[in-house]
Structure formats: C-alpha cells, structure tokens
Write an enzyme that holds these catalytic residues in place. Structure first.
Site, PDB file in Angstrom:
ATOM      1  N   GLY A 276      74.074   3.066  67.245  1.00 40.32           N
ATOM      2  CA  GLY A 276      74.348   3.207  65.699  1.00 40.32           C
ATOM      3  C   GLY A 276      74.182   4.723  65.732  1.00 40.32           C
ATOM      4  O   GLY A 276      75.266   4.964  65.297  1.00 40.32           O
ATOM      5  N   ARG A 313      62.908  10.361  57.844  1.00 38.64           N
ATOM      6  CA  ARG A 313      62.543  10.555  59.357  1.00 38.64           C
ATOM      7  C   ARG A 313      61.547  11.527  59.825  1.00 38.64           C
ATOM      8  O   ARG A 313      60.751  11.232  60.461  1.00 38.64           O
ATOM      9  CB  ARG A 313      63.808  10.793  59.879  1.00 38.64           C
ATOM     10  CG  ARG A 313      64.889   9.870  59.810  1.00 38.64           C
ATOM     11  CD  ARG A 313      66.274   9.770  60.906  1.00 38.64           C
ATOM     12  NE  ARG A 313      65.584   9.680  62.218  1.00 38.64           N
ATOM     13  CZ  ARG A 313      65.391  10.377  63.152  1.00 38.64           C
ATOM     14  NH1 ARG A 313      65.640  11.775  62.788  1.00 38.64           N
ATOM     15  NH2 ARG A 313      65.027  10.232  64.219  1.00 38.64           N
ATOM     16  N   TYR A 317      58.463  10.012  61.536  1.00 38.31           N
ATOM     17  CA  TYR A 317      58.408  10.147  62.839  1.00 38.31           C
ATOM     18  C   TYR A 317      58.183  11.662  63.319  1.00 38.31           C
ATOM     19  O   TYR A 317      58.359  11.813  64.489  1.00 38.31           O
ATOM     20  CB  TYR A 317      59.992   9.460  63.648  1.00 38.31           C
ATOM     21  CG  TYR A 317      60.329   8.366  63.402  1.00 38.31           C
ATOM     22  CD1 TYR A 317      59.928   7.169  63.364  1.00 38.31           C
ATOM     23  CD2 TYR A 317      61.840   8.349  62.379  1.00 38.31           C
ATOM     24  CE1 TYR A 317      60.424   5.829  62.853  1.00 38.31           C
ATOM     25  CE2 TYR A 317      62.225   7.452  61.918  1.00 38.31           C
ATOM     26  CZ  TYR A 317      61.763   5.964  62.195  1.00 38.31           C
ATOM     27  OH  TYR A 317      62.150   4.819  61.986  1.00 38.31           O
ATOM     28  N   CYS A 344      55.200  13.164  45.172  1.00 39.72           N
ATOM     29  CA  CYS A 344      53.620  13.230  45.319  1.00 39.72           C
ATOM     30  C   CYS A 344      53.018  12.725  46.369  1.00 39.72           C
ATOM     31  O   CYS A 344      52.323  11.886  46.474  1.00 39.72           O
ATOM     32  CB  CYS A 344      53.123  12.688  44.083  1.00 39.72           C
ATOM     33  SG  CYS A 344      54.181  12.822  42.476  1.00 39.72           S
ATOM     34  N   GLU A 345      53.454  13.436  47.626  1.00 39.50           N
ATOM     35  CA  GLU A 345      52.853  13.005  48.804  1.00 39.50           C
ATOM     36  C   GLU A 345      52.842  14.293  49.623  1.00 39.50           C
ATOM     37  O   GLU A 345      53.885  14.895  49.942  1.00 39.50           O
ATOM     38  CB  GLU A 345      53.782  11.776  49.537  1.00 39.50           C
ATOM     39  CG  GLU A 345      53.893  10.653  48.768  1.00 39.50           C
ATOM     40  CD  GLU A 345      52.918   9.476  49.485  1.00 39.50           C
ATOM     41  OE1 GLU A 345      52.205   9.827  50.407  1.00 39.50           O
ATOM     42  OE2 GLU A 345      52.969   8.521  48.828  1.00 39.50           O
TER      43      GLU A 345
END
Ligand code: LLP
Length: 416
Positions: A276, A313, A317, A344-345
């Site tokens: 992939g 990503r 990770y 908002c994070e």
C-alpha cells in the site's frame, strides 16, 4: 523518481506548479502524481517477473477512485478489508478474481457479497471465521477460496501501533496452531484451501523480520505438504516502508528478491504481495495554507488550514513528515515553527520545531502524504474533507471534490 521537484524556487508536481493547483482547487488538498504511482507499481511487477504473481494494491492506503483506476489499468489486483473497499475497486472496473479480502472481522453480509462477485481469495484470520465463511458459502451453494493468515510472531521493528505479526497482536492464527487450523479447514465442505497469508506490519525499513516470517511460512507449507495439503498461493502481505525523513527502506526489488530467494523462483507457488504505502506514499503531498502566525511563551505557532482530521499520522503515531514551502521565501527570517491545525485538540499538529521562513498566506506541502492521509481523514470539528487531485505530466484532474457543508449533515435528522 521524485515527482515533486522545484523549478525557480516553486514546488511542482510533475509539470504542474502547486501554486496553480491551490489556485484551482483550494486548500487543504491532496495532490498525487500519476507517474510516481505507476513507477512504483511497475517496480513491483518487474521485481516479480518470471514468477507467477499478483500485486494486490492495499486499498486502505488510498482508496480514491482516480488512484485505483490508474492501478487497475496497469493490471493491479487489490487487497480489500471491507465491503466498501470491495465496491470501490469494482467501481473502477477491477475484476473480482483479482481481489483478495483480508481483515480480522468480516461480517456475513461482506462474505456473501464477496462470494457473489467471485473474489480470488479470502484471507481467514481465525478458526471461528472458518466456520462462519463455510456456513455462508454453504447457504449460497458455493465454495469459498481461502488462505489462512498465519501470525509468525516476529518483531518488524516498526511503530507498535502498526506492527501486526507479534504473538500478542489480534491478527492471524498463531503459527503453532497453523497445522491444526489447516486440518480443520480441509474438512469443511464449502471451503477450498488454496493459500497461506501473512502480514507482519507496516513501514518496515529493514527486511530481517520479513525474512524470518517467510521461513516460518515455508516450514508450515512443508508440514502441510507431508499431510497431503498442497497450496498454490503464498501471500506475503505488504509493509515495505518509504522515506519520510532519512530512512533508507529497501526497494521493491530487494523486498521481492528476498521472497524469491526463500521460496525459489520455480517454487510453483503464485506469489501475492499487498503493498500500500510503498506504492502511493511518496506519490502524494498535502497542500495547505498558513492562516495565522502566533507566538506563545517560548514557541511560535503556524496555524494552517489542514488539521489532524485531514492527516492524523503525526497525532496518532507521532509520525514525522516533512513540511516544505511551496514557494521559497526570501527576506523573511527562518525560525522554528510548530505547524498546527485549527482543531480544538493539543494533538492537532502536523510538525513540531520545523525551520521555515513563513508569512501568513503562504502555501506549504506535507510530503509523502499519499498513503494513510486522505484515507484516514475525518469530519471532526465538522470540517469538510479535502479535495484530491491527480497530476499527469502537465495536466491536473480533480479526483475528489472538497466536501460541501450540507453533505456533512446529510442523513442526520432532528427529532419529530
Ligand atoms: N496487507 C494487510 C493485511 C495490511 O493490514 C496492510 C496494512 C497492508 C497489506 C498494507 O500495508 P503497507 O504496504 O501499506 O504497509 N495507518 C498506518 C498504517 C496501517 C497499516 C495497516 N495495514 C500508518 O499511517 O502508518
């Protein structure tokens, strides 16, 4: 080949300037190079020449119809993990007999649809799934072609979230139980046991664990042959890594040479591989615009118009992905920027501590974003998902529209 090169300080995709792409389609926007996709697919095809084989592109990496169409025209097979992915590949005209259905939790309706269209093989991951598939096939009066996914218990030395071949992972059947599972499968009237499957993890930058896994498969194949169970297909999964920063992953040729050296070119097995990321990862970038520059106590933030909903990503990770300006700036001081999204994070970052010369309104590109970028994106914060564009030499094609707002709440209802 790298399709994303600079001309007079401006980043291009093949022969199209990314400034032009941003102008035509807006940002955030994923941009893919057709030549890069084709080049990587061809590398796998060529590496397996002279060997009965099928390269099944792993649709989960990037399932855009434009991307699938390009690969389908080149003769690709497809690895799908859901009925949704199956319908996608059928929608671009892929032949069902080139489709492998993998995944740990296939539903009955998914099995039924796959049997109805006549896929090449189911990769079965548990004894329970054998019973279920046998029952579904029986109810349709068909035989389901199967491979058992064997978990070889090897450590692929990758991020723990994307390692799949360790003994405590949820994937596959432990190698030690393989023989028993094949005996069970052989005794089921509506299954046709055709192959063995394995996938040990993703973003592998060295092949030792892959080689080890192949040896486990080979041992098991030999043990099966002694019992009169002869398989015709070996599917070794995907997993080959790409360069995000300074990794030096093996080439598709090295990946497949190891396979050929373990099994021998004339093994008689059909070799299936499910790459992939190695096909599409370096073939795409995420184009985005700097909205706001601001300073906290000790840190400088560049707030861009792409967020973790567009590219998860880095947040998920802690993946490092290169971020480069589309137009090189002169006369602006370079400094270290936290490149963050508008969500908002606090995990909403694309890159930390990146040395860039920036002004508000500048275009940036996140490199190597072709795999697991758009396909993992969401509508968090009610954000429409990005547009997707394929560049083919000097031309560009919209292959997915930016979502419109009303679409985001289509199918939602207020109470009566
Ligand atoms: N085959 C199976 C059974 C798989 O589970 C996967 C990926 C592949 C093939 C393709 O692996 P690839 O060649 O792309 O490494 N979202 C993560 C990667 C998850 C991979 C899941 N399985 C990321 O962004 O790094």
């Amino acid at each position: 080949m790298d399709p994303f090169l600079r001309r007079d300080g401006i980043l291009f995709a093949e022969d199209v300037s990314l400034e032009e792409v941003a102008l035509c389609y807006g940002t955030p926007c994923y941009v893919y190079s057709r030549a890069a996709l084709e080049g990587r697919f061809r590398a796998y095809q060529e590496a397996l020449q002279g060997q009965k084989h099928l390269v099944c592109y792993a649709v989960k990496a990037n399932g855009n119809l434009g991307v699938l169409d390009i690969l389908c025209r080149m003769g690709a097979g497809f690895d799908v993990v859901s009925i949704g992915e199956l319908e996608r590949v059928l929608a671009v005209g892929a032949k069902a007999e080139k489709v492998i259905f993998t995944g740990t939790g296939k539903r009955e309706d998914e099995m039924r649809r796959a049997l109805e269209v006549g896929i090449r093989c189911f990769s079965v991951e548990s004894e329970s799934e054998l019973y279920r598939l046998n029952a579904v096939a029986k109810s349709m009066g068909k035989k389901a072609p199967i491979a058992l996914r064997i978990n070889p218990d090897v450590n692929p030395q990758t991020h723990p979230y994307i390692a799949t071949g360790l003994k405590d992972s949820k994937f596959g059947i432990p190698a030690a139980r393989g023989l028993e599972a094949y005996r069970l499968a052989r005794g089921m009237d509506f299954l046709e046991v055709v192959g063995m499957d394995c996938h040990i993890g993703s973003q592998l930058t060295e092949l030792d664990a892959f080689g080890e896994a192949l040896l486990r498969l080979k041992e098991l194949l030999e043990a099966l042959a002694l019992e009169g169970i002869h398989l015709r297909m070996v599917d070794v999964g995907g997993g080959l890594g790409i360069r995000y920063r300074d990794e030096e992953p093996p080439s598709p040729d090295a990946h497949m040479s190891l396979l050929k050296s373990v099994f021998g070119v004339s093994s008689g097995y059909e070799m299936v591989v499910e790459p992939g990321r190695a096909i599409v990862g370096n073939a795409g970038v995420l184009l985005m615009r700097v909205e706001v520059l601001k300073q906290a106590d000790a840190l400088y933030f560049a707030v861009v118009d792409a967020g973790m909903n567009d590219l998860i990503r880095p947040a998920l990770y802690e993946a490092w992905m290169d971020i480069v300006p589309v137009r090189e700036r002169e006369g602006v001081e370079a400094r270290l920027w936290e490149v963050v999204g508008p969500i908002c994070e606090s995990t909403d970052f694309l890159g930390k501590g990146r040395r860039l010369a920036l002004q508000e309104g500048d275009l940036l590109a996140v490199c190597s974003a072709g795999a697991y970028g758009f396909s993992m994106s969401s509508n968090y914060n009610t954000r429409p998902r990005a547009a997707e564009v394929v560049v083919d030499k000097g031309r560009h094609f919209l292959v997915r529209e930016r979502e419109s707002l009303p679409k985001l709440w289509e199918g939602e209802y207020r109470l009566p």
